[in-house]
Design a protein around this motif. Sequence first.
Motif, short mmCIF file in Angstrom:
data_model
loop_
_atom_site.label_atom_id
_atom_site.label_comp_id
_atom_site.label_asym_id
_atom_site.label_seq_id
_atom_site.Cartn_x
_atom_site.Cartn_y
_atom_site.Cartn_z
N VAL A 298 0.85 -1.20 0.00
CA VAL A 298 0.00 0.00 0.00
C VAL A 298 0.88 1.25 0.00
CG1 VAL A 298 -1.57 1.38 1.44
CG2 VAL A 298 -2.03 -1.03 1.07
N GLY A 299 1.90 1.26 0.86
CA GLY A 299 2.78 2.42 0.94
C GLY A 299 3.52 2.70 -0.35
N LEU A 300 3.87 1.67 -1.07
CA LEU A 300 4.53 1.84 -2.36
C LEU A 300 3.53 2.31 -3.42
CD1 LEU A 300 7.13 1.30 -4.15
CD2 LEU A 300 5.99 -0.84 -4.71
N SER A 301 2.33 1.77 -3.39
CA SER A 301 1.34 2.02 -4.43
C SER A 301 0.80 3.44 -4.46
CB SER A 301 0.16 1.05 -4.28
OG SER A 301 0.59 -0.27 -4.36
N ILE A 302 0.57 4.03 -3.31
CA ILE A 302 -0.08 5.34 -3.25
C ILE A 302 0.70 6.42 -4.01
CG2 ILE A 302 -0.93 7.16 -1.72
CD1 ILE A 302 -2.65 4.56 -1.82
N PRO A 303 2.00 6.58 -3.78
CA PRO A 303 2.72 7.60 -4.56
C PRO A 303 2.69 7.32 -6.07
CG PRO A 303 4.02 6.95 -2.68
CD PRO A 303 2.87 6.00 -2.75
N PHE A 304 2.79 6.06 -6.46
CA PHE A 304 2.75 5.73 -7.89
C PHE A 304 1.39 6.08 -8.48
CE2 PHE A 304 6.67 3.44 -7.30
CZ PHE A 304 7.25 3.45 -8.56
N VAL A 305 0.33 5.73 -7.78
CA VAL A 305 -1.02 6.02 -8.29
C VAL A 305 -1.24 7.52 -8.38
CG1 VAL A 305 -3.49 5.85 -7.75
CG2 VAL A 305 -2.03 3.82 -7.57
N LEU A 306 -0.85 8.24 -7.34
CA LEU A 306 -1.03 9.70 -7.37
C LEU A 306 -0.25 10.34 -8.52
CD1 LEU A 306 -1.00 10.55 -3.57
CD2 LEU A 306 -2.94 10.66 -5.14
N ARG A 307 0.96 9.86 -8.75
CA ARG A 307 1.76 10.41 -9.85
C ARG A 307 1.12 10.05 -11.19
NH1 ARG A 307 7.25 11.85 -10.81
NH2 ARG A 307 7.24 12.71 -8.73
N LEU A 308 0.57 8.85 -11.30
CA LEU A 308 -0.09 8.44 -12.56
C LEU A 308 -1.31 9.31 -12.88
CD1 LEU A 308 0.16 4.55 -12.37
CD2 LEU A 308 1.23 6.03 -14.07
N ILE A 309 -2.02 9.76 -11.85
CA ILE A 309 -3.18 10.62 -12.09
C ILE A 309 -2.82 12.09 -12.00
CG2 ILE A 309 -4.85 8.86 -11.39
CD1 ILE A 309 -5.18 10.38 -8.73
N ARG A 310 -1.53 12.36 -12.11
CA ARG A 310 -0.98 13.71 -12.18
C ARG A 310 -1.26 14.56 -10.94
NH1 ARG A 310 -2.22 12.73 -17.77
NH2 ARG A 310 -0.27 12.85 -18.95
N ARG A 311 -1.12 13.94 -9.79
CA ARG A 311 -1.21 14.64 -8.51
C ARG A 311 0.16 14.57 -7.85
NH1 ARG A 311 -4.98 16.84 -10.45
NH2 ARG A 311 -7.10 16.20 -10.17
#
Length: 151
Positions: A108-121
């Motif tokens: 979860v900790g790894l995924s959140i930054p990747f997902v946020l960056r993918l949606i341009r946040r």
Amino acid sequence: MLAAFIADAYDDVATLAVVAPFIALVTALAESVSIQSVSLALQALHGQHPTWAIFSRKAAFEVIVGALLGISCGFSVGVIAFLWKGSWAVSASLFLGIAVGVTASALVGLSIPFVLRLIRRDPQLASGPIALALSDVVTLLFYFNLGRWIL
């Protein structure tokens, strides 16, 4: 609030004298690993565009590291709980709850930054709080379900 709703939904387990004292410990261990994974993910994303190849490689590594941390912490707590409470069921429930919760929290900790960056946040602003909240939810669900099943 989600943690409170989950505890209420599992009140048959969450209020047991052998489960309740360990809730804070189980979630704190998972949160610690989760925030460490967030930090590593933010460092890995610095100046890079996220790709599924990078994420997959990092996720495999985080799952292994999270599992090793979870197993070692879960084993330590399980042994102490057995010596304190004298119950193999309590020991097994804690061991598995911590091992699975910490492993999932690393992912979860790894995924959140990747997902946020993918949606341009900007992942630096929201990754920590989101990862901590999700890690609590995931860990409590594992801990209470395992407690319900084992105890």
